[in-house]
Design an enzyme around this catalytic site. Structure first.
Site, PDB file in Angstrom:
ATOM      1  N   LYS A  14       0.824  -1.217   0.000  1.00 36.06           N
ATOM      2  CA  LYS A  14       0.000   0.000   0.000  1.00 36.06           C
ATOM      3  C   LYS A  14       0.859   1.268   0.000  1.00 36.06           C
ATOM      4  O   LYS A  14       0.632   2.173  -0.788  1.00 36.06           O
ATOM      5  CB  LYS A  14      -0.919   0.036   1.228  1.00 36.06           C
ATOM      6  N   ARG A  89     -10.509   0.176   8.236  1.00 37.15           N
ATOM      7  CA  ARG A  89     -10.158  -1.210   8.500  1.00 37.15           C
ATOM      8  C   ARG A  89     -11.292  -1.962   9.179  1.00 37.15           C
ATOM      9  O   ARG A  89     -11.171  -3.169   9.380  1.00 37.15           O
ATOM     10  CB  ARG A  89      -8.933  -1.255   9.398  1.00 37.15           C
ATOM     11  N   ARG A 128      11.465  -6.048   5.320  1.00 37.12           N
ATOM     12  CA  ARG A 128      11.303  -4.590   5.206  1.00 37.12           C
ATOM     13  C   ARG A 128      12.181  -3.845   6.211  1.00 37.12           C
ATOM     14  O   ARG A 128      12.270  -4.219   7.374  1.00 37.12           O
ATOM     15  CB  ARG A 128       9.831  -4.225   5.440  1.00 37.12           C
ATOM     16  N   ARG A 161      10.638  -2.204  11.690  1.00 34.91           N
ATOM     17  CA  ARG A 161       9.502  -1.787  12.514  1.00 34.91           C
ATOM     18  C   ARG A 161       9.230  -2.857  13.558  1.00 34.91           C
ATOM     19  O   ARG A 161       9.282  -4.040  13.252  1.00 34.91           O
ATOM     20  CB  ARG A 161       8.255  -1.607  11.626  1.00 34.91           C
ATOM     21  N   ARG A 172      -0.906  -9.768  12.579  1.00 37.38           N
ATOM     22  CA  ARG A 172      -1.482  -8.682  11.772  1.00 37.38           C
ATOM     23  C   ARG A 172      -2.226  -9.240  10.555  1.00 37.38           C
ATOM     24  O   ARG A 172      -3.275  -8.724  10.162  1.00 37.38           O
ATOM     25  CB  ARG A 172      -0.374  -7.721  11.306  1.00 37.38           C
TER      26      ARG A 172
END
Ligand code: AMP
Length: 219
Positions: A14, A89, A128, A161, A172
């Site tokens: 996203k 969400r 990431r 993160r 998640r």
């Protein structure tokens, strides 16, 4: 006012896809995840409330999310075009967004569902790395920085993160599946849902979305 939504599981791309769209269109990018991370960094009341939920990979309460989005929309003009990323969400957030847009004489144009297989989402998220200073996103294998641990753009430190650890990622992804099934149906029924393949290179997904948003009205 015009509005589109980028909808997709964590790791669907996203954020990077939004960057590509922003560079080629007038859309203003509203990422509730980015807004919350900034609030945590600044230590605001919203940040202090959100931090624990985010660390656990859980959703931040609807009331808080709605408040930060409303505050952002209040600052905008009537001709603005918004691209929501990571919002809504939940069903409650979707209903409140509809009401909020209606109050502003606007409505939702298209909801893009970014689809990618779970194994790919996992691989993207575990690799990431994000710049602490400017927020630029890298990947240890797919998009490595020129110097390990250092941002190409600003020289800032790259970090993982806290919610990109494997156990939190699984949580998640499950939260996403549970909470968003209803939303997908809600938007599909309204005829605004478009599914795009986001397992491809980012520029292909961006090009497909731009073709939709730039098509002449009524076609
Ligand atoms: P993201 O960067 O979109 O993956 O969001 C990171 C985290 O911020 C999520 O795991 C949630 O804890 C929180 N968050 C972001 N957007 C929302 C939202 N619309 N509703 C609830 N929680 C959110």
């Amino acid at each position: 006012m015009k509005a589109i939504i980028l909808f997709g599981a964590p790791g669907a791309g996203k954020g990077t896809i939004a960057e590509g769209i922003k560079a080629a269109s007038p859309f203003i990018h509203i990422s509730t995840g980015d807004m919350l991370r900034e609030a945590v960094k600044q230590g605001t009341a919203v940040g202090r409330e959100a931090e624990a939920y985010m660390k656990r990979g859980e959703l931040v309460p609807d009331a808080t999310i709605i408040r930060i989005v409303e505050e952002r929309l209040d600052k905008g003009g009537k001709d603005d075009a918004y691209m929501f990323d990571g919002f809504p969400r939940t069903d409650a957030q979707a209903r409140l967004l509809d009401e909020s847009l209606a109050r502003r004489g606007a409505r939702l144009d298209v909801v893009f569902q970014l689809a990618a297989p779970r194994e790919l989402l996992m691989a993207r998220l575990t690799g990431r790395r994000v710049c602490r200073k400017c927020g630029a996103s890298y990947h240890t294998i797919n998009i490595p920085p020129k110097r390990e641990g250092v941002c190409d753009r600003c020289g800032g430190e790259l970090y993982q993160r806290p919610d990109d650890q494997e156990s939190t990622i699984l949580k998640r992804l499950d939260v996403y599946d549970q909470q968003t099934q209803g939303l997908i149906q809600y938007y599909a029924k309204r005829g605004v849902l478009v599914t795009v393949d986001s397992a491809r290179p980012r520029q292909d997904t961006v090009a497909e979305i731009l073709r939709y948003v730039q098509r002449p009205a009524g076609s």
